[in-house]
Write an enzyme that holds these catalytic residues in place. Structure first.
Site, PDB file in Angstrom:
ATOM      1  CG  HIS A 157      48.887  34.804  49.711  1.00  0.00           C
ATOM      2  ND1 HIS A 157      48.566  36.301  50.623  1.00  0.00           N
ATOM      3  CD2 HIS A 157      48.447  35.354  48.877  1.00  0.00           C
ATOM      4  CE1 HIS A 157      47.916  36.513  50.089  1.00  0.00           C
ATOM      5  NE2 HIS A 157      47.569  36.133  49.009  1.00  0.00           N
ATOM      6  CD  GLU A 203      46.901  36.273  44.367  1.00  0.00           C
ATOM      7  OE1 GLU A 203      45.702  36.958  45.025  1.00  0.00           O
ATOM      8  OE2 GLU A 203      47.824  36.367  45.654  1.00  0.00           O
TER       9      GLU A 203
END
Length: 214
Positions: free
Chosen positions: A85, A133
């Site tokens: 992430h 993302e």
């Protein structure tokens, strides 16, 4: 469509969010998972919701203080692990090591990436899914599908070129069912989101809206 709710380190009631997610998943047949803090994996998994770890380390048993071991999160009830992430970036070798650790434990995996080129690199490592993302949109309330839809299209194409079986998820700024539908129209097979649910006054209401178009 797969909906993964990352609770990050927000001061929310992880079990209450998990119970809401389990209820909505049961009522609608949608696939919804929750990724809580490692310490909350077991009580979240006990709600019956699909539970993911926010990270697993590449290390195994031994003198690795602070590591999050794949077997430990699996023993606690997690069935998948989120890797790389933008708030927990890894070097390529560590991504590969964490993937192997997760796979050896039987955990599903998602590798996050900032852009289509990184999606291609991640897909070559063979995770179960990859997620695009753009960091600047995370928590913004503006979904990438609206801010720059070509990023999603190009990410899907990039993954398909190097490893066609690996589906692409879309993250950053997802807050509504319209965002989920837009992501699907661009070729995404799921979404990642966090604050839209974790900070909501009524997580169940938000989750029902998210899956309304699935």
């Amino acid at each position: 469509m797969f909906v993964l709710v990352n609770l990050k380190a927000y001061p929310c009631d992880a079990v209450a969010v998990a119970e809401a997610a389990a209820t909505v998943a049961d009522d609608t047949g949608a696939r919804i998972a929750v990724a809580p803090q490692a310490a909350h994996i077991e009580p979240v998994a006990e709600t019956g919701v699909e539970t993911w770890a926010q990270h697993v380390s590449s290390s195994g048993h031994g003198s690795h203080t602070g590591s999050t071991l794949a077997p430990a999160v699996a023993d606690a009830g997690a069935t998948g692990a989120l890797l790389n992430h933008s708030e927990r970036r890894l070097k390529l070798a560590d991504i590969d090591g964490s993937l192997r650790a997760a796979e050896d434990t039987g955990l599903d995996t998602i590798v996050c990436a900032n852009n289509p080129r990184q999606v291609a690199a991640a897909a070559t490592l063979g995770p179960d899914m990859v997620a695009v993302e753009p960091p600047e949109l995370i928590g913004s309330g503006t979904p990438v599908s609206r801010a720059d839809p070509d990023i999603v299209r190009d990410a899907v194409a990039a993954a398909d070129e190097v490893n066609p079986p690996v589906p692409v998820l879309c993250g950053a700024g997802i807050t509504s069912g319209d965002d989920v539908e837009a992501a699907a129209d661009l070729g995404s097979e799921g979404v990642l989101l966090a604050s839209g649910v974790a900070k909501a006054d009524d997580p169940e209401e938000v989750l029902r809206d998210l899956v309304s178009g699935i």
